[in-house]
Structure formats: structure tokens, C-alpha cells
Design a protein around this motif. Structure first.
Motif, PDB file in Angstrom:
ATOM      1  N   ALA A   1       0.861  -1.240  -0.027  1.00 19.92           N
ATOM      2  CA  ALA A   1      -0.028  -0.116  -0.037  1.00 19.92           C
ATOM      3  C   ALA A   1       0.884   1.321   0.086  1.00 19.92           C
ATOM      4  CB  ALA A   1      -0.913   0.118   1.285  1.00 19.92           C
ATOM      5  N   PHE A   2       1.893   1.160   0.834  1.00 22.57           N
ATOM      6  CA  PHE A   2       2.944   2.293   0.608  1.00 22.57           C
ATOM      7  C   PHE A   2       3.456   2.520  -0.719  1.00 22.57           C
ATOM      8  CE2 PHE A   2       7.341   4.083   1.438  1.00 22.57           C
ATOM      9  CZ  PHE A   2       6.908   4.911   2.065  1.00 22.57           C
ATOM     10  N   LEU A   3       3.804   1.535  -1.163  1.00 19.35           N
ATOM     11  CA  LEU A   3       4.413   1.705  -2.698  1.00 19.35           C
ATOM     12  C   LEU A   3       3.387   2.220  -3.765  1.00 19.35           C
ATOM     13  CD1 LEU A   3       6.830  -1.329  -3.152  1.00 19.35           C
ATOM     14  CD2 LEU A   3       7.200   0.788  -3.152  1.00 19.35           C
ATOM     15  N   ILE A   4       2.257   1.735  -3.507  1.00 20.37           N
ATOM     16  CA  ILE A   4       1.134   2.114  -4.290  1.00 20.37           C
ATOM     17  C   ILE A   4       1.018   3.685  -4.162  1.00 20.37           C
ATOM     18  CG2 ILE A   4      -1.391   2.066  -4.838  1.00 20.37           C
ATOM     19  CD1 ILE A   4      -1.059  -0.980  -4.095  1.00 20.37           C
TER      20      ILE A   4
ATOM     21  N   CYS B   1       4.697  -2.881  -8.496  1.00 18.52           N
ATOM     22  CA  CYS B   1       5.390  -3.872  -7.478  1.00 18.52           C
ATOM     23  C   CYS B   1       4.591  -4.036  -6.192  1.00 18.52           C
ATOM     24  CB  CYS B   1       6.853  -3.420  -7.192  1.00 18.52           C
ATOM     25  SG  CYS B   1       8.056  -3.635  -8.657  1.00 18.52           S
ATOM     26  N   GLY B   2       4.035  -2.730  -5.884  1.00 24.89           N
ATOM     27  CA  GLY B   2       3.058  -2.613  -4.697  1.00 24.89           C
ATOM     28  C   GLY B   2       1.690  -3.724  -4.920  1.00 24.89           C
ATOM     29  N   ALA B   3       1.260  -3.518  -5.753  1.00 26.08           N
ATOM     30  CA  ALA B   3       0.016  -4.267  -6.050  1.00 26.08           C
ATOM     31  C   ALA B   3       0.224  -5.772  -6.626  1.00 26.08           C
ATOM     32  CB  ALA B   3      -0.543  -3.545  -7.353  1.00 26.08           C
TER      33      ALA B   3
ATOM     34  N   GLY C   1       5.634 -10.064  -1.409  1.00 24.26           N
ATOM     35  CA  GLY C   1       6.632 -10.634  -1.113  1.00 24.26           C
ATOM     36  C   GLY C   1       8.063 -10.433  -2.103  1.00 24.26           C
ATOM     37  N   ARG C   2       7.979  -9.632  -3.116  1.00 21.82           N
ATOM     38  CA  ARG C   2       9.108  -9.352  -3.703  1.00 21.82           C
ATOM     39  C   ARG C   2       8.873  -7.916  -4.444  1.00 21.82           C
ATOM     40  NH1 ARG C   2      11.021 -14.105  -4.517  1.00 21.82           N
ATOM     41  NH2 ARG C   2       9.931 -16.052  -5.227  1.00 21.82           N
ATOM     42  N   LYS C   3       9.118  -6.961  -3.510  1.00 25.07           N
ATOM     43  CA  LYS C   3       9.014  -5.575  -3.528  1.00 25.07           C
ATOM     44  C   LYS C   3      10.148  -4.682  -3.590  1.00 25.07           C
ATOM     45  CE  LYS C   3       4.390  -5.339  -1.370  1.00 25.07           C
ATOM     46  NZ  LYS C   3       4.014  -6.713  -1.388  1.00 25.07           N
TER      47      LYS C   3
END
Length: 142
Positions: free
Chosen positions: A16-19, A73-75, A79-81
Motif C-alpha cells: 500500500a505504501f508503494l502504491i 510492485c506494490g500491487a 513478497g518481492r517488492k
């Protein structure tokens, strides 16, 4: 279980942070692609070091691409962000250096403020990247 809850369990807090940050980066990129002539002059003055490397539209597309990678990557990468976090650190760290250099050179009197904000963005991404998902701690995985 609601769809939103299932989605939250899938992406996790780090996802969610990456999104969220990816969306912000995309907006930054969009802003560089749609500047008015008056705004563009000010941006060119503050980013002259970066503009020696690539033109402003290229930087706009770079921010958009970084945003897209972070969101993807966030969505879609539970496990692989790592790729999303690495991408999300690079441009704000670079922008911190560029704004700090412009301030030191006297090009923008308050460039240190922008440098501090971009450095904080990069630092926040780096801190979150090093945190495990809470569900990983509960399940005993780390």
C-alpha cells in the motif's frame, strides 16, 4: 470478507505504501510534462543540473515510470517488492541532491527546503523497505 479487505491482505502495508508513493511520483512526473511557461522557467532554474543530463520531459517520464514501477510492485508482487522500493528511492534522492546544489549555488534561495522534502521522501521509502510485513512477524516468518 470484503473485496477491499482481501485486496489489503494481498498487497500488505508495504505494498500500500508503494502504491501511494507511486501515485505521488506519477503526479510529479505529470506536473513536469504539463508546466506552464512561467512555471517551467522556475523549474528549469532549480533543476539546471538535472537538465544537463536530460531534458525536462524526459525527467517527467522518468518520474511517471518510477511511479508505475512502484505501483506495479506494490500491487502485483507480494513478497518481492525490492525493485519497487529501489525505484522509489532513486529519484527523490537525486532531486534532494539537485535542489541542495541549486541552493548552494545561489540559484534558488529556498532550495534547501525542497532538498529536505525530497530527502525525507527517499528516507521514508528506505525505512519502510527495511520493515517486515506485520503478518510475516505474526506467522513467525521474517
Amino acid at each position: 470478507m470484503t473485496t477491499l479487505r482481501r485486496l489489503g491482505l494481498h498487497v500488505g502495508r508495504r505494498g500500500a505504501f508503494l502504491i501511494l508513493f507511486g501515485a505521488v511520483y506519477a503526479l510529479i512526473g505529470y506536473s513536469y510534462l504539463t508546466l506552464s511557461p512561467v512555471s517551467e522557467a522556475a523549474v528549469r532554474r532549480s533543476l539546471h543540473l538535472a537538465l544537463n543530463v536530460a531534458p525536462l520531459p524526459a525527467w517527467g517520464w522518468a518520474w511517471l515510470a518510477a511511479g508505475a514501477v512502484a505501483v506495479a510492485c506494490g500491487a502485483f508482487c507480494p513478497g518481492r517488492k525490492a525493485g519497487g522500493f529501489a525505484t522509489a528511492v532513486v529519484l527523490p534522492a537525486l532531486w534532494a541532491v539537485v535542489n541542495l546544489a541549486a541552493w548552494v549555488a545561489g540559484d534558488i534561495p529556498r532550495g534547501w527546503v525542497s532538498a529536505a522534502i525530497y530527502a525525507a521522501l527517499a528516507a521514508a521509502v528506505a525505512v519502510i523497505a527495511g520493515m517486515p510485513e506485520p503478518r510475516d512477524l505474526i506467522g513467525g516468518r521474517r
